[in-house]
Scaffold this motif. Structure first.
Motif, short mmCIF file in Angstrom:
data_model
loop_
_atom_site.label_atom_id
_atom_site.label_comp_id
_atom_site.label_asym_id
_atom_site.label_seq_id
_atom_site.Cartn_x
_atom_site.Cartn_y
_atom_site.Cartn_z
N SER A 140 -0.34 -4.33 6.46
CA SER A 140 0.21 -3.43 5.43
C SER A 140 1.16 -2.43 6.08
O SER A 140 2.37 -2.65 6.13
N ARG A 141 0.61 -1.34 6.64
CA ARG A 141 1.48 -0.30 7.19
C ARG A 141 2.39 -0.81 8.29
O ARG A 141 3.52 -0.33 8.43
N THR A 169 -16.24 -6.14 7.40
CA THR A 169 -15.00 -5.38 7.18
C THR A 169 -14.47 -4.79 8.48
O THR A 169 -15.18 -4.70 9.49
N SER A 170 -13.20 -4.40 8.43
CA SER A 170 -12.51 -4.00 9.66
C SER A 170 -12.92 -2.61 10.14
O SER A 170 -12.66 -2.27 11.28
N LYS A 226 -0.74 -8.45 -0.93
CA LYS A 226 -2.01 -7.82 -1.29
C LYS A 226 -1.74 -6.37 -1.71
O LYS A 226 -1.78 -5.46 -0.90
N ASP A 261 -6.10 -6.23 -4.34
CA ASP A 261 -7.12 -5.56 -3.54
C ASP A 261 -7.67 -4.39 -4.34
O ASP A 261 -7.15 -3.28 -4.29
N GLN A 318 -4.31 -0.59 12.33
CA GLN A 318 -5.71 -0.42 12.76
C GLN A 318 -5.94 -0.92 14.19
O GLN A 318 -7.07 -0.95 14.68
N ASP A 329 0.86 -1.19 0.00
CA ASP A 329 0.00 0.00 0.00
C ASP A 329 0.89 1.24 0.00
O ASP A 329 1.27 1.73 1.07
O1 LIG Z 1 -10.16 -5.99 1.63
C1 LIG Z 1 -9.25 -5.52 2.34
O2 LIG Z 1 -8.09 -5.83 2.14
C2 LIG Z 1 -9.62 -4.71 3.51
C3 LIG Z 1 -10.85 -4.97 4.05
C4 LIG Z 1 -11.18 -4.45 5.30
O3 LIG Z 1 -12.21 -4.75 5.89
N1 LIG Z 1 -10.29 -3.62 5.91
C5 LIG Z 1 -9.06 -3.30 5.36
O4 LIG Z 1 -8.30 -2.59 5.99
N2 LIG Z 1 -8.76 -3.79 4.12
C6 LIG Z 1 -7.48 -3.40 3.47
O5 LIG Z 1 -6.41 -3.96 4.22
C7 LIG Z 1 -5.31 -3.05 4.28
C8 LIG Z 1 -5.03 -2.70 5.71
O6 LIG Z 1 -3.90 -1.90 5.80
P1 LIG Z 1 -3.18 -1.54 7.20
O7 LIG Z 1 -4.22 -0.99 8.09
O8 LIG Z 1 -2.15 -0.56 6.79
O9 LIG Z 1 -2.56 -2.83 7.71
C9 LIG Z 1 -5.69 -1.87 3.40
O10 LIG Z 1 -5.19 -2.14 2.10
C10 LIG Z 1 -7.21 -1.90 3.38
O11 LIG Z 1 -7.72 -1.36 2.18
#
Ligand SMILES: O=C(O)c1cc(=O)[nH]c(=O)n1[C@@H]1O[C@H](COP(=O)(O)O)[C@@H](O)[C@H]1O
Length: 266
Positions: A236-237, A143-144, A49, A83, A213, A12
């Motif tokens: 990711s981050r 979703t998160s 991803k 993604d 997150q 990302d």
């Molecule tokens: O489908 C996803 O990957 C996704 C779904 C979800 O519910 N929440 C979510 O954070 N994501 C993705 O997962 C990644 C999370 O990134 P970080 O929070 O940096 O670890 C990002 O690319 C979001 O777009």
């Protein structure tokens, strides 16, 4: 994942990350960032991803960087979950599916994230093409992000939540597949106890939310219960912020993978 470890690393290229790596928020910065991640992790991490939006924001040249990253990651033996969170009426969904799931597409990926919130049936062209190509989908279920609840936890006329209905569709898609089917759900690691939901879909559960997150690997058993064995945890981050040093990126990915192993056993 048995061979390489239980982790999905998100690619990302946020503007803030480019800046913290000492890179400009331009195509050269995007290239340097992306290829550094690819070179550091492609041989050792199981699943990647890339988040398409961070490449699309640079237009066609950004998409070219994404194409090369997907090809390089797959050539090195990594699995790529694109993604892009596509979702549309069925006839248009077919075109999205062709972009990411047709074997000879420049962006062909092992799996694609899709949104079922135009109705699960609208995803049928993507399901069909994924089957034909030997690819998979990850369907947004729970979703998160906190805003997701207003849709995903809404209760339908039959008393089930919308999110539970998506999980049931996926269980039907994966029925009879061994060791599991290729139609996964996205279920946030941030969501706390999910025992009200049947996560036993006989498919993988992509679990974003660890790291930036606020969720941790240690949360996974309490969130997923018995289904934790099918979880693909995404960071990711939490990994990317350790760059640009390749050894530091690898160490961060190893640390998260170890934490997941410790949490879920194995
Ligand atoms: O489908 C996803 O990957 C996704 C779904 C979800 O519910 N929440 C979510 O954070 N994501 C993705 O997962 C990644 C999370 O990134 P970080 O929070 O940096 O670890 C990002 O690319 C979001 O777009």
């Amino acid at each position: 994942m048995d061979e390489r470890g239980p982790l999905c690393v998100g690619v990302d290229p946020h503007a803030a990350l480019l800046s913290s790596w000492g890179l400009a928020d331009d195509i050269a910065g995007l290239e340097r960032f992306t290829y550094t991640v690819v070179e550091a992790l492609a041989e050792t991490v199981a699943v990647f991803k890339p988040q398409a939006a961070f490449f699309e924001r640079f237009g066609s040249r950004g998409v070219a960087v994404l194409e090369r990253a997907v090809a390089d990651l797959r050539a090195a033996g990594g699995l790529v979950v694109m993604d892009a969170k596509r979702g549309d009426i069925g006839s248009t969904m077919g075109a999205y599916a062709e972009a990411f799931l047709r074997k000879d597409s420049p962006l062909f990926s092992d799996a694609l994230t899709v949104s079922p919130y135009l109705g699960y049936g609208s995803l049928k062209p993507a399901v069909d093409l994924a089957r034909e190509s030997g690819a998979g989908l990850f369907v947004l279920a729970l979703t998160s992000n906190p805003e997701g609840a207003e849709v995903q936890r809404a209760v339908r006329e039959d008393g089930r939540t919308v999110g539970a209905t998506m999980l049931a569709h996926l269980a039907a898609e994966n029925a009879g597949e061994t060791p599991m089917g290729s139609f996964g759900a996205v279920v946030g690691a941030t969501l706390g106890d999910l025992s009200a939901f049947d996560l036993d879909i006989n498919g993988p559960l992509l679990a974003p939310g660890i790291g930036a997150q606020g969720a941790t690997a240690a949360d996974l058993p309490a969130v997923f219960g018995a289904a934790v064995r099918n979880v693909v945890p995404n960071v990711s981050r939490g990994v990317l912020k350790e760059g640009p040093d390749a050894a530091a990126l690898r160490a961060a990915a190893d640390r998260f993978a170890d934490e997941v192993r410790t949490a879920i056993g194995g």
